[in-house]
Each structure stands twice: as C-alpha cells, then as structure tokens.
Design an enzyme around this catalytic site. Structure first.
Site, mmCIF file in Angstrom:
data_model
loop_
_atom_site.group_PDB
_atom_site.id
_atom_site.type_symbol
_atom_site.label_atom_id
_atom_site.label_comp_id
_atom_site.label_asym_id
_atom_site.label_seq_id
_atom_site.Cartn_x
_atom_site.Cartn_y
_atom_site.Cartn_z
ATOM 1 N N GLU A 127 -2.832 8.686 -1.356
ATOM 2 C CA GLU A 127 -2.552 8.509 -2.781
ATOM 3 C C GLU A 127 -1.114 9.002 -2.776
ATOM 4 O O GLU A 127 -0.769 9.803 -1.850
ATOM 5 C CB GLU A 127 -3.326 9.322 -3.668
ATOM 6 C CG GLU A 127 -4.906 8.910 -3.733
ATOM 7 C CD GLU A 127 -5.034 7.695 -4.322
ATOM 8 O OE1 GLU A 127 -4.352 7.249 -5.527
ATOM 9 O OE2 GLU A 127 -5.623 6.869 -3.618
ATOM 10 N N SER A 184 -4.660 -0.399 -14.820
ATOM 11 C CA SER A 184 -5.699 0.169 -15.550
ATOM 12 C C SER A 184 -5.231 1.422 -16.194
ATOM 13 O O SER A 184 -5.748 1.975 -17.052
ATOM 14 C CB SER A 184 -6.658 0.554 -14.208
ATOM 15 O OG SER A 184 -6.019 0.993 -13.344
ATOM 16 N N ASN A 185 -4.099 2.010 -15.612
ATOM 17 C CA ASN A 185 -3.753 3.111 -16.140
ATOM 18 C C ASN A 185 -2.472 3.115 -16.680
ATOM 19 O O ASN A 185 -1.309 3.262 -16.544
ATOM 20 C CB ASN A 185 -3.520 4.285 -14.838
ATOM 21 C CG ASN A 185 -3.354 5.609 -14.967
ATOM 22 O OD1 ASN A 185 -3.451 6.093 -16.232
ATOM 23 N ND2 ASN A 185 -2.860 6.490 -14.040
ATOM 24 N N ARG A 192 7.064 2.518 -15.518
ATOM 25 C CA ARG A 192 6.693 1.064 -15.600
ATOM 26 C C ARG A 192 6.331 0.491 -16.715
ATOM 27 O O ARG A 192 6.702 -0.775 -17.239
ATOM 28 C CB ARG A 192 5.777 0.852 -14.668
ATOM 29 C CG ARG A 192 4.324 1.722 -14.840
ATOM 30 C CD ARG A 192 3.374 1.365 -13.726
ATOM 31 N NE ARG A 192 1.938 1.951 -13.935
ATOM 32 C CZ ARG A 192 0.735 1.974 -13.402
ATOM 33 N NH1 ARG A 192 0.995 1.258 -12.130
ATOM 34 N NH2 ARG A 192 -0.246 2.500 -13.468
ATOM 35 N N TYR A 230 4.283 -11.796 -10.061
ATOM 36 C CA TYR A 230 3.288 -10.573 -10.178
ATOM 37 C C TYR A 230 3.891 -9.363 -10.555
ATOM 38 O O TYR A 230 4.846 -9.175 -9.174
ATOM 39 C CB TYR A 230 2.065 -10.545 -9.178
ATOM 40 C CG TYR A 230 1.136 -9.432 -9.454
ATOM 41 C CD1 TYR A 230 0.173 -9.422 -10.516
ATOM 42 C CD2 TYR A 230 1.324 -8.217 -8.905
ATOM 43 C CE1 TYR A 230 -0.692 -8.560 -10.819
ATOM 44 C CE2 TYR A 230 0.449 -7.038 -9.393
ATOM 45 C CZ TYR A 230 -0.466 -7.270 -10.154
ATOM 46 O OH TYR A 230 -1.335 -6.206 -10.518
ATOM 47 N N ASN A 235 2.497 3.271 -9.835
ATOM 48 C CA ASN A 235 2.521 4.364 -10.798
ATOM 49 C C ASN A 235 3.523 5.463 -10.658
ATOM 50 O O ASN A 235 3.798 6.306 -11.414
ATOM 51 C CB ASN A 235 1.007 4.847 -10.879
ATOM 52 C CG ASN A 235 0.634 5.404 -9.341
ATOM 53 O OD1 ASN A 235 1.578 5.931 -8.717
ATOM 54 N ND2 ASN A 235 -0.581 5.362 -9.283
ATOM 55 N N TYR A 241 5.426 4.229 -0.423
ATOM 56 C CA TYR A 241 4.472 4.241 -1.253
ATOM 57 C C TYR A 241 4.297 2.636 -1.918
ATOM 58 O O TYR A 241 4.907 2.540 -3.022
ATOM 59 C CB TYR A 241 4.392 5.254 -2.304
ATOM 60 C CG TYR A 241 3.103 5.284 -3.240
ATOM 61 C CD1 TYR A 241 1.919 5.677 -2.429
ATOM 62 C CD2 TYR A 241 3.338 5.268 -4.517
ATOM 63 C CE1 TYR A 241 0.794 5.326 -3.379
ATOM 64 C CE2 TYR A 241 2.048 5.149 -5.201
ATOM 65 C CZ TYR A 241 0.651 5.354 -4.560
ATOM 66 O OH TYR A 241 -0.346 5.416 -5.301
ATOM 67 N N GLU A 244 -1.634 -1.668 -2.667
ATOM 68 C CA GLU A 244 -2.453 -2.964 -2.856
ATOM 69 C C GLU A 244 -1.775 -3.764 -3.782
ATOM 70 O O GLU A 244 -1.974 -5.090 -3.992
ATOM 71 C CB GLU A 244 -3.874 -2.535 -3.022
ATOM 72 C CG GLU A 244 -4.239 -2.152 -4.383
ATOM 73 C CD GLU A 244 -3.931 -0.792 -4.875
ATOM 74 O OE1 GLU A 244 -3.355 -0.081 -3.900
ATOM 75 O OE2 GLU A 244 -3.834 -0.702 -6.010
ATOM 76 N N LYS A 245 -0.992 -3.168 -4.782
ATOM 77 C CA LYS A 245 -0.550 -4.112 -5.928
ATOM 78 C C LYS A 245 0.266 -5.150 -5.216
ATOM 79 O O LYS A 245 0.631 -6.306 -5.808
ATOM 80 C CB LYS A 245 0.525 -3.200 -6.771
ATOM 81 C CG LYS A 245 -0.284 -2.318 -7.413
ATOM 82 C CD LYS A 245 0.625 -1.206 -8.376
ATOM 83 C CE LYS A 245 -0.247 -0.247 -8.994
ATOM 84 N NZ LYS A 245 -1.198 0.635 -8.099
#
Ligand code: NAG
Ligand code: NAG
Ligand code: NAG
Ligand code: NAG
Length: 349
Positions: A127, A184-185, A192, A230, A235, A241, A244-245
C-alpha cells in the site's frame, strides 16, 4: 539483448536518444522473475547446511484473508521454502513475513517473544504511505523490506514486463466504447475525482464501481476490454506506486491506460513510453479530452499504443503465493548478510 527487434524502433520512436532510454529502462527495472535464471549461490559452510527449506512464518494472512501457499519450485523454479502460518514455528523460523496493514499501527501486534539470532523480519507492504502510514515504532526492527518500491530489498511490483522470445502479431480486441473508470473509493476532494469532474465536461466517461455501473469480478476484463481507454488514476502519488489499475484493469483488458500518478519518467522505468498516456502530457483536462477524441478518430494512431506488445508481455498482478516465494528467493540469495533497517518510517514516505 538479442531478443529485441530493432526494426520496431524505426517506426515507433524517431529519436535515437529516446531509443536508448527505452532499452535501458527495459534492461534495468523489469521485475522479470520468469526470465531470471536461478540465482548462483555463494558458497559458504552456512549455505551448504541450510540452503534448502528455509522456514518462512507468515505472521498474518495479508488483510486477514486466508490464501493459497504454493510451491516456489513451481512458481519461480527455485528450491522450495517451508512457508507456514502456524505461529508455533516462530522460534524455528528463518524469517517472519510481517504484513504492514495487519499491524493496525499497534506495536503489540509484532512478535513479542525474543527473536532467534539469525531470524529475519521482513516488512511487507504494497500500500502507499498515504493510505497506511508507517510509524516510528517500526524503526530498527526489520531486516528486509518488501514493497512495490524499486529500492526495496525484495522488490515486489504490481506488475512487470516480460520480453518475448520472439516477435508476435498483435490483435487488438474490438472496441465499441471510449473511456472507462472503475473506482471504489470516491473522495470528492481527491485529485483524481477533481480531474475527472473537469474531464467529463469534454468527454463521456463510464464509471464502474459502488453505486455506479456494476462490474462483477468474472466480467471485469471482458467489460473493460470494450473500451479504448482506461483511467488508471492512483489514489495517491508516490514513486513506483503503479498499481493493478494499470497492470490489470488497463493492460489485461487491452485498454490504453490514461495515468494519474508519479511523473512520466517514473512510469517509463516500468512500462514502455508508448504504452500509456499521462495526464501531465497535457496542460488541461480539455487538452487530454481533445487528444483522446483524436485517437478515437484515427485508428492508425490509436493502434500505435499497442506496438510494444509485439515484443513485450505484461505480467501481474500476481497472487500472494508468488510474493511469499519472492521472499523465499531472497533468503536463498542473501544468506550471509546481516542488516537492520534503521529508519523505515522516514524511508517509506
Ligand atoms: C521442510 O521443512 C519442513 C518443516 O521442518 C518439513 O515438514 C518438510 O518436510 C521439509 N521439506 C523438505 C523438502 O525437506
Ligand atoms: C504474423 O502475421 C504474418 C502476416 O500475416 C504471418 O506471416 C506470420 O506467420 C504471423 N506470425 C505469427 C507468429 O503468428
Ligand atoms: C492518423 O495518424 C497518423 C499517424 O500520426 C497520421 O500520419 C495520419 O495522417 C492521421 N490520419 C488522419 C486521417 O488524420
Ligand atoms: C535483524 O534486526 C535485528 C533488530 O535490529 C537485529 O538485532 C538482528 O541482528 C538482525 N538480524 C539479521 C539476521 O540481520
């Protein structure tokens, strides 16, 4: 680098300077475990005694979710380690793999019993420091770091590029839609979301996730693969960093990633320069929108974002078992080194 097809460059990038940067970055920084030959082992009496079958104790399952443990001989082609979640192995374990999130910032969640002399503690975290901060009680306790950062002792990126043994033909799946974003967040104040609010004035973006368009796990890739682009918006912004995005949502579904994250130079250490679009390439969201519309109209130009696929294959994200085996591999390769990470909390910011 015989595997490279240099004719590729003649139509992809015109400037030889860029070509060399490209090759260098591919050389340096791809995690490529699959391509790595087994590490030659330094000879030492200690190694001969214990090289095979290190015991790695998983202090917790990552995020408390039970996962599979697989043989490292199968996953990485290396001698197996004995990987266990049973804490009764603590006093015999060669290494303890401690997943940062599961400490919940509580020092009492670390092993409390005295540490056996040669046991290593591995600090494992994928993370970002923004989402899960690293407190100073973690300083001077760990022997190895295992994160997505390239300067970790055990480098575990979300994904990496594998060089194909021979050039392959690229077939782009049919595209009927323009831009997708799965989120999701949803934080209205985040960079963003603010960027998206601006972008959507000029461009239709389909949003998937909670309270939005449904995106069931089993249809994840097939749904996203209809899109040309896409939004791989991280985040939080930190060096290396790149999550998986990019690797899953974009590359696995063959949508071109439009990235918001660390600077372009940092992305180019991980992925080819012509495999993605960076929001910083444009002065404004409107500029980006215009560019995406232009690519939408010009198929030749759009397809140029897939040329790299004729000689590179994106890999990852990988299952937890694969990461456990990276720890196993590191132990086997660095048996004689003693070290402590003094200022983990300063390093991981
Ligand atoms: C590795 O060690 C574990 C625990 O001592 C043992 O159960 C297992 O059989 C060993 N495996 C090999 C291949 O020696
Ligand atoms: C790629 O396409 C060319 C031209 O259509 C064909 O000759 C060649 O056999 C294909 N290569 C592979 C690996 O499929
Ligand atoms: C499409 O893009 C290519 C490559 O940038 C360019 O050469 C070509 O003129 C463009 N075609 C149209 C119709 O704009
Ligand atoms: C690991 O770190 C601890 C804590 O600083 C230290 O006492 C120990 O000697 C280190 N062990 C190894 C194997 O490097």
């Amino acid at each position: 680098m015989k595997a490279f097809d240099f004719t590729y460059f003649s139509f992809s990038v015109g400037i030889s300077g860029i070509v060399f940067i490209y090759i260098r970055s591919v050389n340096l920084d791809l995690g490529v475990p699959i391509l790595q030959p087994p590490q030659p082992l330094r000879s030492s009496p200690l190694i001969e005694k214990t090289i095979s079958n290190f015991t790695i104790l998983l202090w917790t399952w990552p995020f408390g979710v039970c996962s599979h443990i697989e043989k490292c001989s199968r996953l990485l082609g290396i001698p197996d380690c004995h990987i266990t979640i049973e804490r009764s192995w603590y006093s015999k374990a060669d290494a303890v793999l401690i997943h940062h999130f599961d400490l919940y910032g509580n020092p009492k969640r670390l092993p409390q019993e005295p540490r056996p002399l040669s046991q290593r503690w591995i600090w494992f975290n994928l993370e970002s420091p923004t989402s899960h901060s690293v407190q100073s009680f973690l300083d001077n306790r760990f022997n190895l770091t295992m994160t997505y950062r390239r300067d970790s002792d055990i480098y575990t990126p979300y994904g990496w590029m594998e060089v194909l043994p021979q050039k392959q033909n690229v077939t782009i799946p049919p595209k009927s839609k323009l831009v997708a974003w799965a989120v999701s967040n949803w934080k209205p104040d985040s960079r963003r979301v603010k960027y998206y609010e601006e972008l959507k004035k000029y461009l239709q973006v389909d949003i998937y996730g909670r309270h939005r368009l449904p995106l069931p796990q089993d249809q994840h890739l097939s749904t996203l693969s209809h899109y040309k682009f896409y939004l791989a918006f991280e985040n939080s912004i930190h060096e290396d960093y790149i999550t998986e995005k990019v690797w899953r949502n974009a590359f696995q579904s063959w949508a071109v990633p439009v990235v918001l994250g660390p600077p372009r130079e940092n992305y180019e250490r991980h992925i080819p320069p012509d495999s993605f679009i960076h929001i910083d390439d444009f002065p404004s969201a409107q500029g980006l929108a215009n560019f995406l519309h232009e690519l939408d109209r010009n198929t030749t130009r759009y397809e140029s974002y897939f040329r790299w696929r004729s000689w590179l294959k994106p890999n990852g994200p990988t299952p937890w078992a694969f990461k456990f085996c990276k720890a196993c591999q590191a132990l086997q390769a660095s048996l004689v080194q003693y070290q402590t990470i003094p200022d983990l909390s300063k390093w991981f910011k």
